[in-house]
Write a protein that holds these residues in place. Structure first.
Motif, PDB file in Angstrom:
ATOM      1  N   TYR A  48       0.836  -1.204   0.000  1.00  0.00           N
ATOM      2  CA  TYR A  48       0.000   0.000   0.000  1.00  0.00           C
ATOM      3  C   TYR A  48       0.878   1.264   0.000  1.00  0.00           C
ATOM      4  N   ASN A  49       1.927   1.253   0.815  1.00  0.00           N
ATOM      5  CA  ASN A  49       2.822   2.416   0.860  1.00  0.00           C
ATOM      6  C   ASN A  49       3.526   2.632  -0.478  1.00  0.00           C
ATOM      7  N   PHE A  50       3.856   1.513  -1.131  1.00  0.00           N
ATOM      8  CA  PHE A  50       4.499   1.619  -2.451  1.00  0.00           C
ATOM      9  C   PHE A  50       3.541   2.254  -3.462  1.00  0.00           C
ATOM     10  N   LYS A  60      -6.387   4.779  -2.841  1.00  0.00           N
ATOM     11  CA  LYS A  60      -7.494   5.007  -1.917  1.00  0.00           C
ATOM     12  C   LYS A  60      -6.987   5.118  -0.479  1.00  0.00           C
ATOM     13  N   VAL A  61      -7.805   5.700   0.360  1.00  0.00           N
ATOM     14  CA  VAL A  61      -7.448   5.830   1.773  1.00  0.00           C
ATOM     15  C   VAL A  61      -7.439   4.443   2.412  1.00  0.00           C
ATOM     16  N   PRO A  68     -15.712  -1.821  10.912  1.00  0.00           N
ATOM     17  CA  PRO A  68     -16.756  -1.440   9.943  1.00  0.00           C
ATOM     18  C   PRO A  68     -16.568   0.005   9.477  1.00  0.00           C
ATOM     19  N   LYS A  69     -16.800   0.240   8.201  1.00  0.00           N
ATOM     20  CA  LYS A  69     -16.600   1.575   7.643  1.00  0.00           C
ATOM     21  C   LYS A  69     -17.559   2.611   8.220  1.00  0.00           C
TER      22      LYS A  69
END
Length: 218
Positions: A48-50, A60-61, A68-69
């Protein structure tokens, strides 16, 4: 000098009026509180960091899939008693907004169901406190209904109420639940409701003045 001091002092009615206005202002602001989750925060993966470095506008965040979102959660630092250092925890945030009439009616039904004897509490505090533990689930449900504060709380089988009740039972202490129940009781504004009932009754029972026969216009 003493006369000036006496003039500056407020009467009992004025103090009560100021206290009532201050309480109403606080109730309109609602009540915010936070609950730490029982899972430790994790860092985003290296992949994700890459992607974030390579495509800063497309990535995306990152979101922890265990949460849960729909939850309002943030990472905060709190002191760790065991290590005497700061540690990061997930904190779920809640906001009890001014209560609607339907919510107040549902809460009223639950508060009425809590029975206790003050005399017994004074005489046998330990035994009676153990007996009152049976209301823990009901107090957690009171907190859940107040937080949701929408038409769904009228349904006693509401899935949302049951899920939030379970969360509070698993994450809150008895003392925290007690304080929440006390705050919610204040937000129901029972004193203001009683005053309104008294006023309505006074208006309803006041007999209108009848005019003399000679002054009536046919």
């Amino acid at each position: 000098m003493e006369d000036n001091q006496e003039q500056k002092e407020l009467t009992r009615e004025q103090r009560l009026d100021l206290e009532e206005k201050a309480l109403q202002a606080l109730l309109q602001m609602g009540c915010k509180f936070s609950v730490p989750l029982k899972i430790y925060p994790v860092k985003p993966s290296k992949w994700y960091n890459f992607l974030k470095r390579t495509f800063p506008k497309r990535t995306k965040v990152w979101h922890d899939k265990r949460i849960p979102k729909s939850w309002n959660v943030s990472v905060v630092e709190i002191p760790d008693v065991e290590t005497e250092r700061m540690k990061e925890v997930y904190m779920r945030h809640f906001n009890i907004k001014p209560l609607y009439l339907g919510t107040i009616d549902r809460l009223r039904q639950m508060y009425i169901g809590i029975e206790y004897d003050e005399k017994t509490i004074q005489e046998q505090p330990i035994q009676e406190s153990k007996r009152l533990f049976k209301y823990i689930k009901q107090m957690a449900e009171i907190a859940a209904v107040a937080v949701l504060n929408n038409p769904s709380v009228a349904d006693k089988d509401s899935k949302a109420v049951k899920e939030l009740t379970k969360f509070f039972i698993e994450h809150l202490t008895v003392e925290r639940l007690r304080k929440l129940a006390a705050v919610i009781s204040q937000m129901m504004n029972p004193s203001g409701f009683i005053s309104s009932i008294r006023l309505i009754r006074e208006v309803g029972t006041t007999k209108p003045k009848t005019e003399p026969e000679a002054q009536r216009i046919e």
